[in-house]
Design a protein around this motif. Structure first.
Motif, PDB file in Angstrom:
ATOM      1  N   VAL A 213      18.687  70.310  45.774  1.00  0.00           N
ATOM      2  CA  VAL A 213      17.787  70.163  44.626  1.00  0.00           C
ATOM      3  C   VAL A 213      18.573  69.787  43.368  1.00  0.00           C
ATOM      4  CG1 VAL A 213      16.188  71.370  43.104  1.00  0.00           C
ATOM      5  CG2 VAL A 213      16.040  71.713  45.568  1.00  0.00           C
ATOM      6  N   ALA A 338      11.641  67.916  45.449  1.00  0.00           N
ATOM      7  CA  ALA A 338      11.637  68.591  44.148  1.00  0.00           C
ATOM      8  C   ALA A 338      11.691  67.619  42.973  1.00  0.00           C
ATOM      9  CB  ALA A 338      12.820  69.563  44.064  1.00  0.00           C
ATOM     10  N   LEU A 341       8.543  67.030  40.864  1.00  0.00           N
ATOM     11  CA  LEU A 341       8.231  68.180  40.014  1.00  0.00           C
ATOM     12  C   LEU A 341       9.050  68.142  38.727  1.00  0.00           C
ATOM     13  CD1 LEU A 341       6.830  70.880  39.519  1.00  0.00           C
ATOM     14  CD2 LEU A 341       8.662  71.979  40.850  1.00  0.00           C
TER      15      LEU A 341
END
Length: 397
Positions: A213, A338, A341
């Protein structure tokens, strides 16, 4: 064929495969320009390759745990190249998705078995696995240059030329597998050193997710962020991204060297602790010092990269292919999921606010590694003498 030559060929072959992982995203601007794809359509192309590659890797790993299949190295390489080569041959969106999905399947078929073969060829050496990982990182970083040189010159109709790295990679992998003194060794399996440690493997996988991430989030937005922080220069953003990728080349090799002196868990733990401070510097330190923070971040995130693969293999000694598929594929894909987001948060607030939570993830990885034991398998401290001897057989930096 000696271990040094085998690892060198496998590393270059790895680069030829991972070119196609980076090529999909590199093709997006050309697909948008020539076919007027919207953001949703362009994202679908990237997702088709990434999801199939990531989800299928553990499946291929499980299959090769049942029966070694080294032929997947050249076959997966050719499949990855063929998919990308055909992706520009039709204006049909459905066919384009199919082509990149085929490429993703080739990438998925290649990685778990190649990690097993590299482990055997390197005789358990952490340094050998570091060189093998370096090849993949280099291929990924070179993908934009290759795609720009080919497609930027002749348009999407020139994508068939992109099959050339696959032909080279298949030949190199085939040379390793055909060597008479290596053939029987690489078609066998390493002896299992004890029972599987599923709890430790789960903690390791969560740490790999945290790393993924952070790295993917920075890769996606670092260029824009550096340009904002350094006066709006696109050159500044490109330079920062280059530092992030080039630092990975150093970190991949350095990790293997450090693990020859200390155990892997300790090296990974200290690397993630360094990453906490380095990522905080990227987000909050002003001025040209940003570049130093990016370099330290890259090293801190890449030093554990190959070590985590061998740790996973030692935590699941009876399922080495599955361990390789998860650490190289499934957990890494979470980073890509991710990124949207992070983009939404940036749209609603600011890019700095969106990137700030990334500082916490290396700290979480550090905490997870504090609870991990160093395995006593082939790559652990119990195997240090053999690993040290094997390290003398790999290329010197």
């Amino acid at each position: 064929m000696r271990s040094k030559a085998s690892i060198t060929l496998l590393s270059v072959g790895h680069a030829c495969v991972d070119v196609y992982q980076g090529a999909v995203a590199s093709l997006v601007p050309f697909l948008v320009a020539e076919r007027a794809y919207g953001y949703a359509a362009a994202s679908g192309v990237v997702l088709a390759a990434a999801l199939l590659s990531s989800v299928a890797q553990p499946l291929f790993g499980a299959l090769t745990d049942r029966r070694p299949a080294p032929w997947l190295l050249p076959a997966g390489t050719l499949l990855a190249g063929l998919g990308i080569a055909l992706s520009g041959s039709s204006d049909s969106y459905a066919l384009t998705l199919l082509c990149v999905a085929v490429s993703g399947a080739g990438v998925a078929a290649y990685h778990p078995e190649s990690a097993r073969v590299a482990r055997l060829a390197g005789e358990g050496s952490h340094s050998a696995m570091g060189w093998f990982s370096l090849g993949g990182n280099a291929g990924f970083a070179l993908a934009p240059l290759l795609v720009t040189a080919v497609v930027g010159t002749g348009g999407l109709r020139w994508t068939p030329l992109l099959v050339l790295p696959a032909l080279v990679g298949a030949a190199l992998n085939g040379a390793v597998l055909r060597a008479p003194e290596r053939r029987r060794h690489l078609t066998g399996t390493a002896p299992a050193a004890g029972a599987d440690d599923g709890a430790s493997f789960l903690k390791l996988s969560l740490a790999v997710v945290c790393r993924s991430v952070v790295f993917t989030g920075l890769s996606s937005f670092l260029s824009l962020y550096a340009a904002q922080r350094l006066g709006g220069s696109t050159a500044a953003g490109t330079a920062a991204l280059s530092v992030l990728y080039l630092g990975g080349a150093v970190g991949s090799v350095l990790g293997g060297r450090l693990a020859g002196r200390w155990d892997r868990v300790t090296v990974c733990r200290w690397s993630y602790l360094l990453s906490v401070a380095a990522v905080a510097g990227v987000v909050f330190v002003p001025g040209p010092a940003l570049y130093l923070c990016v370099a330290l971040t890259s090293a801190g995130l890449y030093v554990p990269f190959s070590l985590q693969v061998t740790l996973g293999q030692d935590y699941l000694p009876t399922r080495v292919g599955t361990a390789s598929g998860v650490t190289l594929g499934l957990t890494v894909s979470v980073g890509g999921l991710a990124s949207p987001l992070i983009g939404r948060v940036a749209d609603a607030t600011s890019l700095r606010t969106a990137l700030a939570p990334l500082v916490l993830l290396p700290a979480l990885a550090w905490l997870l590694f504090r609870a991990l034991p160093e395995p006593a398998g082939p790559g652990g401290r119990a195997g240090a003498p053999a690993a040290a001897a094997a390290q003398r057989a790999v290329p010197k930096s």
